[in-house]
Design an enzyme around this catalytic site. Structure first.
Site, short mmCIF file in Angstrom:
data_model
loop_
_atom_site.label_atom_id
_atom_site.label_comp_id
_atom_site.label_asym_id
_atom_site.label_seq_id
_atom_site.Cartn_x
_atom_site.Cartn_y
_atom_site.Cartn_z
N GLY A 37 0.79 -1.23 0.00
CA GLY A 37 0.00 0.00 0.00
C GLY A 37 0.81 1.27 0.00
CB CYS A 246 -26.88 -8.69 -17.11
SG CYS A 246 -26.15 -8.62 -18.77
CB CYS A 249 -25.49 -12.89 -19.29
SG CYS A 249 -24.95 -11.99 -17.83
CB CYS A 271 -22.24 -7.85 -17.57
SG CYS A 271 -23.24 -9.06 -16.72
CB CYS A 277 -21.55 -10.39 -20.19
SG CYS A 277 -23.29 -10.15 -20.56
#
Lengths: 290, 263
Positions: A37, A246, A249, A271, A277
């Site tokens: 980080g 979606c 899908c 998506c 997808c």
């Protein structure tokens, strides 16, 4: 989907950057991995694309990519947007590596604004393109001061931002680039991914590398590292949800983009992760749209 | 009273505080003890080193030489200039406060009044929004702010309101020692009077110790128990406020006192 290794652009060194530059970047990456980080400065090079298009991510990818690697590049989750296509072609030409759109085949995934829906494996590396690596930047403009704040873990001001959100909107409105605390120590910008993706960073099996070209910073989150999104006890961190599924899908648990379909107010939700997808459609899932 | 411990040691003890800007003297050889609950006024003309001294005392600036000892809540004596940056920051946001002359220097202008007041609480680890909000509301009430302005930006406030937000922001952590640099500078007299009233009330109620720098003798007389008169970086006279102002001994103090319109 996967493009086999093709011709190399002979005028350049392997993966465009010269070996000394790659070496310098690898040293920065090693240091970044050692201090999860923490932002490590590096000598960012001019790249043949503008700042803001992924110069940091490209340099990181160029430094870690090898002949055996298979590269996937996504932009806002999609494999077929300009940025993704250009960067994929760039490495196909300068490194001659194989490229793919399929998560399962990729060894390196360079991304802008999303983490794929498919969980990453421990033999994969995800490279983020980062515009502003400093999470404190909008609160404290002085670089010397933000470095000192990181040094002293003096992060109270970040909660001031979240407080301000709740005071103004009644909930934490920050929805992307949502600040995280890595390994309980360094406050880190997850790059502008939606906060929907923040939980995926926690204990991720893959190595996560972040490159910011203009700001000349590299940072990293090693595999299986604690990544917590900041919040308040009475306003806990929560991800976005949608009422829609979606349209292609039918997925209910993926990040959805609203796509305008006509100029009469019509739109549909699909998506944002095109590979995810497409694979669902191939498996026989169907949405209500089309 | 914030402290029930035996008060046999001064809260803040300065010895030989000297700061020079190159060949120019900011302040020279300043020494005093500040006791719990005591308000020390520092007066003097512009350029006499008041602000330099205040910056040294509040450890925002390292003096060229000198020693500053502060008695912590634990009773331990801390050598302020030998503290680490982290310890000093912790002290600054818990035990100490600093009220700037210009509220813009002491406030975050980009976030609301409420966030400004709550910042110290969050900096020391408060993570419950409701609790922070309650404390912020309480303090804005104590400095007589309209509570429906809690979510407004300080830039939308008048100078007097900004100053009150700044005071609340400093006192919310329950400090024991507050430094103030011309807290009423730049405000009109009626607002000044209310602010002084407020400050006097707060210092009395909370048993705060304070070091107040001002060039306004009226402010010094109202707020401070003890007075230091500075000129050219040195203290020329110090004593009880009334004593110094009513019976000035040093020629400069006499000049200063006689320069004020008498009613």
């Amino acid at each position: 989907m996967t493009q086999a290794r093709t011709m190399t652009d002979g005028g350049y060194n392997f993966a465009y950057l010269d070996e000394q530059t790659k070496r310098m970047i690898r040293r920065a990456i090693l240091k970044a991995v050692a201090i999860p980080g923490h932002q490590v400065p590096f000598g960012s090079r001019e790249m043949p694309l503008p700042y803001g298009w992924g110069t940091g991510g490209i340099q990181v990818t160029a430094s870690i990519i090898g002949l055996a690697d298979v590269l996937k590049v996504i932009d806002q989750g999609a494999d077929d947007t300009t940025n993704a296509v250009s960067i994929r072609r760039f490495f196909a030409r300068t490194a001659g590596v194989a490229t793919t759109e399929a998560m399962a085949d990729a060894t390196i995934i360079q991304t802008r604004h999303r983490i794929p829906e498919t969980a990453l494996r421990d033999d994969q590396i995800i490279v983020y393109q980062v515009p502003i690596p400093e999470p404190l930047r909008w609160l404290e403009p002085r670089e010397a001061e933000t470095r000192k704040m990181h040094g002293l873990a003096d992060y109270g001001v970040m909660h001031v931002k979240l407080y301000e959100d709740i005071a103004t909107y009644g909930h934490i409105e920050t929805s992307y680039d949502y600040p995280v605390l890595v390994n309980g120590r360094y406050l880190t910008a997850p790059s502008p991914i939606p906060k929907f993706d923040n939980p995926k960073m926690h204990e991720m099996a893959a190595l996560q590398l972040f490159g910011a070209g203009r700001e000349k910073r590299i940072y990293a989150i090693p595999p299986y590292t604690r990544v917590e999104s900041l919040d308040f006890e009475d306003h806990p961190f929560a991800v976005q949800t949608w009422e829609a599924r979606c349209a292609i899908c039918g997925a209910e648990d993926s990040f959805l983009d609203e796509v305008i379909t006509d100029d009469h107010g019509g739109s549909m939700f699909v998506c944002s992760d095109t590979d995810h997808c497409g694979r669902r459609v191939a498996d026989g899932h169907r949405g209500d749209g089309e | 009273m914030t402290d029930a411990a035996p008060q046999d040691a001064p809260l803040l003890s300065a010895r030989g505080i000297t700061h020079s800007y190159g060949a120019r003297i900011g302040c020279r050889d300043i020494a005093f003890d500040l006791w719990p609950g005591e308000v020390l006024g520092v007066v003097g003309e512009s350029g006499s080193g008041k602000t330099t001294l205040l910056n040294c005392l509040s450890a925002q600036m390292m003096p060229s030489s000198g020693k500053l000892t502060y008695r912590l809540r634990t009773g331990d004596q801390a050598d302020v200039y030998a503290l680490t940056e982290a310890e000093r920051r912790m002290l600054m946001r818990t035990d100490w406060g600093f009220v700037h002359q210009n509220p813009r220097d002491g406030l975050r202008m980009g976030v609301s009044a409420g966030a400004n007041v709550g910042e110290r609480l969050m900096a020391v680890g408060a993570r419950h929004y409701g609790a922070i909000r309650d404390q912020v509301t309480d303090w804005l009430g104590r400095v007589e702010m309209d509570l429906d302005r809690i979510d407004d930006l300080p830039s939308q406030f008048s100078g007097g309101m900004q100053q009150r937000v700044q005071i609340a922001r400093n006192l919310v952590s329950g400090p024991r020692l507050v430094f103030m640099d011309e807290p009423t500078g730049g405000l009109d007299v009626s607002v000044q009077a209310r602010l002084l009233d407020l400050l006097r009330g707060l210092t009395n109620d909370l048993g705060l110790s304070a070091v107040i720098v001002t060039h306004d003798l009226a402010v010094a007389r109202l707020l401070s128990h003890r007075l230091m008169v500075m000129r050219r970086g040195e203290v020329v006279e110090q004593g009880l406020t009334d004593q110094v102002l009513d019976d000035p001994q040093h020629a400069y103090t006499q000049l200063l006192v006689s320069s004020v319109l008498q009613t």
